[in-house]
Design a protein around this motif. Structure first.
Motif, PDB file in Angstrom:
ATOM      1  N   THR A  57       0.838  -1.197   0.000  1.00  0.00           N
ATOM      2  CA  THR A  57       0.000   0.000   0.000  1.00  0.00           C
ATOM      3  C   THR A  57       0.872   1.245   0.000  1.00  0.00           C
ATOM      4  O   THR A  57       0.496   2.266  -0.557  1.00  0.00           O
ATOM      5  N   SER A  58       2.010   1.168   0.650  1.00  0.00           N
ATOM      6  CA  SER A  58       2.909   2.321   0.667  1.00  0.00           C
ATOM      7  C   SER A  58       4.338   1.807   0.712  1.00  0.00           C
ATOM      8  O   SER A  58       4.597   0.661   1.073  1.00  0.00           O
ATOM      9  N   ILE A  59       5.255   2.674   0.375  1.00  0.00           N
ATOM     10  CA  ILE A  59       6.669   2.283   0.387  1.00  0.00           C
ATOM     11  C   ILE A  59       7.169   2.434   1.808  1.00  0.00           C
ATOM     12  O   ILE A  59       7.099   3.510   2.414  1.00  0.00           O
ATOM     13  N   GLU A  60       7.689   1.322   2.347  1.00  0.00           N
ATOM     14  CA  GLU A  60       8.174   1.326   3.726  1.00  0.00           C
ATOM     15  C   GLU A  60       9.683   1.480   3.730  1.00  0.00           C
ATOM     16  O   GLU A  60      10.372   1.052   2.814  1.00  0.00           O
ATOM     17  N   ALA A  61      10.187   2.060   4.783  1.00  0.00           N
ATOM     18  CA  ALA A  61      11.626   2.213   4.932  1.00  0.00           C
ATOM     19  C   ALA A  61      12.227   0.857   5.265  1.00  0.00           C
ATOM     20  O   ALA A  61      11.574   0.017   5.882  1.00  0.00           O
ATOM     21  N   PRO A  62      13.460   0.611   4.869  1.00  0.00           N
ATOM     22  CA  PRO A  62      14.073  -0.668   5.195  1.00  0.00           C
ATOM     23  C   PRO A  62      14.220  -0.828   6.705  1.00  0.00           C
ATOM     24  O   PRO A  62      14.473   0.127   7.432  1.00  0.00           O
ATOM     25  N   VAL A  63      14.043  -2.036   7.150  1.00  0.00           N
ATOM     26  CA  VAL A  63      14.106  -2.328   8.573  1.00  0.00           C
ATOM     27  C   VAL A  63      15.565  -2.492   8.969  1.00  0.00           C
ATOM     28  O   VAL A  63      16.318  -3.234   8.342  1.00  0.00           O
ATOM     29  N   THR A  64      15.961  -1.783  10.018  1.00  0.00           N
ATOM     30  CA  THR A  64      17.338  -1.905  10.522  1.00  0.00           C
ATOM     31  C   THR A  64      17.339  -2.884  11.672  1.00  0.00           C
ATOM     32  O   THR A  64      16.405  -2.933  12.480  1.00  0.00           O
ATOM     33  N   PRO A  65      18.384  -3.681  11.781  1.00  0.00           N
ATOM     34  CA  PRO A  65      18.427  -4.647  12.878  1.00  0.00           C
ATOM     35  C   PRO A  65      18.586  -3.937  14.218  1.00  0.00           C
ATOM     36  O   PRO A  65      19.225  -2.910  14.324  1.00  0.00           O
ATOM     37  N   THR A  66      17.980  -4.521  15.234  1.00  0.00           N
ATOM     38  CA  THR A  66      18.052  -3.942  16.586  1.00  0.00           C
ATOM     39  C   THR A  66      18.802  -4.894  17.490  1.00  0.00           C
ATOM     40  O   THR A  66      18.924  -6.082  17.216  1.00  0.00           O
TER      41      THR A  66
END
Length: 171
Positions: free
Chosen positions: A112-121
């Protein structure tokens, strides 16, 4: 064709000798022989014409199949198809276009929308609740899920108390 035995031929000969007479019998037999010869010639001619017609029909079928193979062979030119493949591969304008990715058949959720890449925590520090959960599993003889990080942490914890005990005894 006709099943006439020797005894029947002798009977026919005796009747012909009595009916025709001994003077005219050789002329009659000669005439019967000529008629038989003509009948055999006609049968052989008919059979020959029939065989010739069969050969012509077979030759027509062979010629037809040969013509079909010839037409198929003239339509197939391996050098032209090879030349076309090489020219398609060496075309420069194809390099300017971005590469197309093949479509997958896996079911993907609709974007539905462009999501930011997930950074590891980094993992959270253990809390007293996690220690109680681990003790409950240990009491029930249920193994916890072990990963490399957990194994390394356990090795570090196992060596750390023994060093701490050594340090405590030394002081």
């Amino acid at each position: 064709m006709f099943d006439i035995g020797w005894s029947e031929l002798v009977l026919i000969g005796v009747v012909a000798l009595i009916a025709i007479g001994p003077k005219e019998l050789p002329g009659v037999l000669r005439m019967v022989g000529q008629w038989m010869g003509k009948a055999r010639k006609m049968a052989a001619e008919f059979q020959g014409q029939f065989q010739e017609a069969m050969r012509e029909a077979e030759m027509a079928n062979l010629k037809k199949s040969f013509d079909e193979v010839k037409e198929a062979a003239t339509g197939f030119n391996p050098l032209s198809s090879l030349q076309k493949d090489v020219s398609d591969a060496l075309r420069v304008d194809a390099l300017d276009k971005p590469a197309e990715t093949p479509t997958t058949t896996a079911v993907e959720p609709p974007a539905t929308s462009i999501e930011a890449p997930v950074t590891p925590t980094t993992p959270e520090a253990p809390t007293p609740a996690t220690f109680m959960e681990a003790e409950a599993h240990a009491a029930a003889n249920e193994p916890l899920a072990i990963t490399r990080e957990v194994e390394q942490a356990q090795v570090a914890q196992d060596t750390a108390p023994s060093e701490a005990i050594k340090d405590a005894k030394a002081s």
